[in-house]
Every structure is written in structure tokens, then in C-alpha cells.
Write an enzyme that holds these catalytic residues in place. Structure first.
Site, short mmCIF file in Angstrom:
data_model
loop_
_atom_site.label_atom_id
_atom_site.label_comp_id
_atom_site.label_asym_id
_atom_site.label_seq_id
_atom_site.Cartn_x
_atom_site.Cartn_y
_atom_site.Cartn_z
N ASP A 10 -15.83 24.59 -18.34
CA ASP A 10 -14.90 23.45 -18.29
C ASP A 10 -14.93 22.77 -19.66
OD1 ASP A 10 -13.19 21.50 -17.47
OD2 ASP A 10 -14.53 20.61 -15.99
N ASP A 105 -7.88 24.32 -19.14
CA ASP A 105 -9.18 23.95 -19.70
C ASP A 105 -10.38 24.37 -18.86
OD1 ASP A 105 -8.65 22.19 -17.66
OD2 ASP A 105 -9.36 20.42 -18.71
N GLU A 106 -10.19 25.18 -17.83
CA GLU A 106 -11.34 25.62 -17.05
C GLU A 106 -11.09 26.99 -16.43
OE1 GLU A 106 -12.21 23.77 -13.25
OE2 GLU A 106 -10.30 22.70 -13.30
#
Length: 363
Positions: A10, A105-106
């Protein structure tokens, strides 16, 4: 059977961190990506410096400005976020083909069998984080465990720029101490209900009889029971045959003014379009979900002749659907938008214009 090795990566305050990297004068300052305070905007993401003032995603920009008057508001650059996200995803694929992106983003990585022949998932997580830092000058947090639930919870444990390993022999100990609001899949409304029932942490959740959890929470109760025991058999899926893409936000306080509700909807539309681009999905049916202050929940839908392509178009349809509700006459505590009737994904979807980063997303 061999124990799986799952990593959840993350990025730390991704949107804001990209802005701070690209403009060194923003380093160490409270940066907010989202709509301007004077235009009833919504916070899409914020730096850790801003979070110290109690600012969080989905918060009204006007509230954020009151909490931190010297905060720097930026409209965001979605194309840049997509470009950096692709860099990061390329790094993941150096180690395994089993990569499941959850957003820009993860992602989850299954490294049980990996390209480096590395037996230690922890070592791989360290290398991935080091590679990301070298390539992008951005930090990432990682969780390492034997299933997705624990890896996700672990990645949030030492943010920012941290790594947490939850081995099978430490799983129950970790779960027992985990606050119920930190359980992935338990939102604010469910957290509030559980707290009222005396369920404050994983240990409390596991003490609840399975039959009671199912009776109270329906099918989700079965999931809550399983994760309280550290059981999550979901695979890391490289491809999703998704039926819908959606986002919803439980508001920090009930809203009555229709203009404020529309502003939140605009932000959610940005988040939904971000998800459609990241997953390369386009859909024709737009559904608006509204939950009033008394917890009554309604939906309104429209099916278009062609797929919805951008945030502004999605917002306009959602706003029209809002007019078919009692919002403005009754207070609203939750709103959500989803797109269904998904069509085949195509690469050009990632090239669609990004009008306004009011997205109610967490990064």
C-alpha cells in the site's frame, strides 16, 4: 498443503506523496488533493502532515480548511498518478505474475512460488519496497501473511513506510488485539453497530457465536466469523470478471443541503471513474445509493445507450438520480455510486480525461 505467502503493498498517501515529490517546496507541508474549499469540494487524499490535523479522505474541503487553515489544496493530476502506478505494477511483476491490483496505490502479491526462487516472503516485501523507493522516490508500506485479510491488516499496522509480518503462529494474537474498525470489510456503520454490541476487537468478535453473527449481519456475518479465526481462503486474482464498480461514503455528519450532497456525489464519481480506469471497465447502468439519517436506504438507476466515459458525465447522471430521492428534504448519512452492465475492457480507457480529483478514496 503449503502455507501461502501473501504480500499486501500500500503506497503511503499516494496522490499527495506524488505531488510532494514533483514539487519539493511541498515537502513537509499539509497537502490536500481534492476540490477547493470555496467550491464545496471533497478531500480525495492528503499528506500525513495534513492528517495530523484530523483531515481524512471524503471529508468536506471546507471542513479540512477550518481544521488546517494553512493547508495547500491541489486539484490533482490523474495522468501522473496512473503513470507512477504503472511503474509500481511493473516492479511487482518482477517477482510474481500473481498480482491483484485493488486500486492505483495498492495490490496483493502471491509470492508462494515466485520468479526469484526466494523462500522468504518478508525478504521479497523488503526488496519490493526498496525497488519502489529507488524507481519512484516514494515510500510504501507492506503486510506479509498467509492470507489476504491478514496481509491487508498488517500493511496498515506500521504506516507510513513500514513492514509488518503476521506468521501463522502469531495470527490469533494479532487479530485479538486489532480494533474492530481496522478489520477490512467492516465499515463505519458496521463498526458502530458492533461497538454497541460490545465488540471492540478481534477477540470480542471471535467470542460471538457464528449463528448470531449471521442472524445480525447476514452473509457478511459468516465472513466476520471466519476472519476472526484467521481464515481467509480468497485467492490472489489476476483477473476479475467484475459485474459492477462502485464507491460509497458514510458521511462524517448528516447532510441536509442538496448542494453539499451533490458535492460529495461529484467526489464519489471521481473515485468510481478512477476505479474503472484502473480496472479497465466501462459500464452502461448508473446506480445511486442514498441512506437517510434514519438508516432507510434507497437506490435509483438509469441504463444508458452507451458506456459512461468520464467523471462529469457520471456526476450529471447521478445528480439527476438524486433528484428522484428525498435528499434535500431528509438528512443523508451515506451516498454511493456504482456502474454495472460492464463491457469488455480496453486499454484506451486509461487515456480518458480526468476532470477533477474530488474522488472519495483513500491513498
Amino acid at each position: 498443503m503449503e502455507c501461502r505467502k501473501i504480500i499486501h503493498v500500500d503506497m503511503d498517501a499516494f496522490f499527495a506523496a506524488v505531488e510532494q515529490r514533483n514539487d519539493p517546496s511541498l515537502k513537509g507541508k499539509p497537502v490536500i488533493v481534492g476540490g477547493a474549499p470555496g467550491k464545496r469540494g471533497v478531500v480525495a487524499a492528503c499528506s500525513y502532515e495534513a492528517r495530523r490535523y484530523g483531515i481524512h479522505s471524503a471529508m468536506s474541503s471546507s471542513v479540512a480548511a477550518r481544521l488546517c487553515p494553512h493547508a495547500i489544496f491541489l486539484p490533482g493530476n490523474f495522468d501522473e498518478y496512473v503513470r507512477v502506478s504503472r511503474q509500481i505494477r511493473d516492479i511487482f511483476h518482477r517477482y510474481t505474475d500473481l498480482v491483484e491490483p485493488m486500486s492505483l496505490d495498492e495490490a496483493y502479491l502471491d509470492v508462494t512460488m515466485n520468479m526469484r526462487g526466494e523462500a522468504s516472503a518478508t525478504n521479497i516485501a523488503r526488496r519490493v519496497r526498496a525497488d519502489i523507493l529507488e524507481a519512484t522516490r516514494l515510500t510504501a508500506s507492506a503486510g506479509v501473511s498467509y492470507n489476504k485479510f491478514l496481509a491487508k491488516a498488517a500493511s496498515d499496522y506500521r504506516k507510513p513506510d513500514g513492514i509488518t509480518v503476521v506468521s501463522p503462529d502469531k495470527a490469533i494474537w494479532f487479530i485479538d488485539l486489532l480494533p474492530i474498525g481496522k478489520f477490512h470489510g467492516i465499515g463505519r456503520a458496521t463498526e458502530k453497530k458492533m461497538l454497541s454490541m460490545g465488540i471492540r476487537c478481534g477477540a470480542d468478535l471471535r467470542r460471538m457465536p457464528r449463528v448470531d453473527l449471521v442472524r445480525i449481519f447476514g452473509k457478511a456475518g459468516e465472513y466476520y466469523h471466519m476472519i476472526s479465526m484467521g481464515i481467509d481462503n480468497r485467492p490472489v486474482e489476476t483477473h476479475h470478471d467484475r459485474k459492477s464498480v462502485g464507491r460509497e461514503v458514510t458521511l462524517p455528519y448528516d447532510l441536509h443541503a442538496i448542494e453539499e450532497i451533490e458535492s460529495v456525489i461529484d467526489g464519489i464519481a471521481g473515485g468510481v471513474m478512477e476505479a474503472t480506469r484502473a480496472g479497465r471497465h466501462l459500464g452502461r447502468t448508473v446506480t445511486l445509493k442514498v441512506r437517510y439519517s434514519d438508516f432507510t436506504t434507497i437506490t435509483r438507476s438509469i441504463t444508458l445507450d452507451g458506456p459512461c466515459h468520464d467523471q462529469h458525465e457520471l456526476f450529471m447522471h447521478a445528480r439527476n438520480l438524486l433528484r428522484r430521492t428525498e435528499a434535500g428534504f431528509r438528512k443523508v448519512r451515506l451516498v454511493g455510486i456504482s456502474i454495472s452492465n460492464i463491457e469488455n475492457s480496453i486499454e484506451r480507457q486509461l487515456q480518458l480525461p480526468f476532470h477533477n480529483v474530488n474522488a472519495c478514496v483513500t491513498s
